[in-house]
Design a protein around this motif. Structure first.
Motif, PDB file in Angstrom:
ATOM      1  N   THR A  14     -38.183 -11.352  12.886  1.00  0.00           N
ATOM      2  CA  THR A  14     -36.833 -11.465  13.477  1.00  0.00           C
ATOM      3  C   THR A  14     -36.630 -10.381  14.529  1.00  0.00           C
ATOM      4  N   ALA A  72     -38.657 -11.460  17.580  1.00  0.00           N
ATOM      5  CA  ALA A  72     -37.959 -12.545  18.291  1.00  0.00           C
ATOM      6  C   ALA A  72     -36.806 -11.980  19.124  1.00  0.00           C
ATOM      7  N   ASP A  98     -40.922 -20.444  14.911  1.00  0.00           N
ATOM      8  CA  ASP A  98     -39.810 -21.183  14.299  1.00  0.00           C
ATOM      9  C   ASP A  98     -38.473 -20.557  14.680  1.00  0.00           C
ATOM     10  N   ILE A  99     -38.423 -19.233  14.710  1.00  0.00           N
ATOM     11  CA  ILE A  99     -37.173 -18.539  15.071  1.00  0.00           C
ATOM     12  C   ILE A  99     -36.862 -18.749  16.553  1.00  0.00           C
TER      13      ILE A  99
END
Ligand code: SF4
Length: 246
Positions: free
Chosen positions: A79, A82, A112-113
């Motif tokens: 995260t 990203a 995916d993020i």
């Protein structure tokens, strides 16, 4: 929590940067580069030894210098990675290394993020096949199978099953690092052994200075022309020299 191991530009600062792609079929394309730490090979001329040639490594690198792992690698949650990528106004990503395909589950979680708007380019040594979980995220593979002059053992540098899969994958391009004219004969043999399409083969001069690249480009361009292969330069070396984060 899914974590990625990244190279650093300085201790604790991950090597995530915006630049022009310097090599291969996307040469010149503005991209966000994410450099991962760790490699399963040990090329003696590797220009990113700080991603794998850590203190205590058994391999031989011509630079002669090893790197402190804690200063040259950092582990971040996907995260966080990203968020750092999204800070750039650019939807073209290049995952490079080291060998990024050693961390496919974390790369899949990162993609995916990020979502489907990003174009994902991978730079790999071609020894690790794509996993089913990561393969759908990949738009382009810049594979660089290593020749004998890399100093790696044959069984380490050539993964037969992976290379045959890549040869049949239209997303894959094959970029060979060439140090001397006779290296081209090895490319001929590998192209035949793995059925690599000539149109997806590129030769690139080995070198980390503009003067060496220029010297080698003359005879290399002629070799490409005679074999029907493409030529690629190393734009980032001409623009920035051999530096991190460029
Ligand atoms: S495969 Fe790439 S990153 Fe790994 S040692 Fe060779 S040149 Fe360096």
């Amino acid at each position: 929590m899914t974590r990625l191991r990244l190279a650093t530009v300085r201790p604790e600062e991950p090597e995530i940067f915006h630049s022009l792609q310097g090599e291969g079929i996307s040469l010149g394309r503005p991209s966000v580069f994410v450099r991962l730490s760790g490699c399963n090979l040990a090329c003696q001329w590797c220009d990113t030894p700080y991603t794998w040639y850590f203190s205590g490594h058994n391999g031989l690198h011509r630079g002669g210098q090893t790197y402190d792992r804690r200063e040259n690698a950092v582990t971040l949650d996907v995260t966080d990675v990203a968020r750092r990528i999204a800070a750039f106004d650019c939807r073209h990503i290049v995952f490079t290394g080291g060998e990024p395909l050693l961390q496919q589950p974390a790369l899949a979680a990162l993609c995916d993020i990020l979502g489907p708007d990003y174009h994902i380019e991978i730079e790999s040594n071609g020894t690790v096949a794509l996993t089913p979980g990561f393969a759908p995220h990949v738009d382009q593979l810049n594979l660089s199978p290593k020749l004998r002059h890399s100093g790696n053992e044959d069984r380490a540098r050539l993964n037969d099953s992976a290379l045959r899969l890549f040869a049949a994958d239209p997303r894959a391009w094959f970029k060979f690092v060439i140090a001397a004219p006779e290296d081209a004969e090895e490319v001929v043999q590998l192209a035949s052994r793995y059925a690599l399409p000539a149109d997806r083969i590129l030769l690139m001069p080995e070198g980390t200075s503009a003067s060496v690249l220029r010297e080698r480009s003359g005879w290399l361009a002629a070799l490409c022309q005679s074999h029907g292969w493409r030529f690629t330069d190393r734009l980032h070396i001409h623009l920035h020299g051999d530096t991190r984060g460029t």
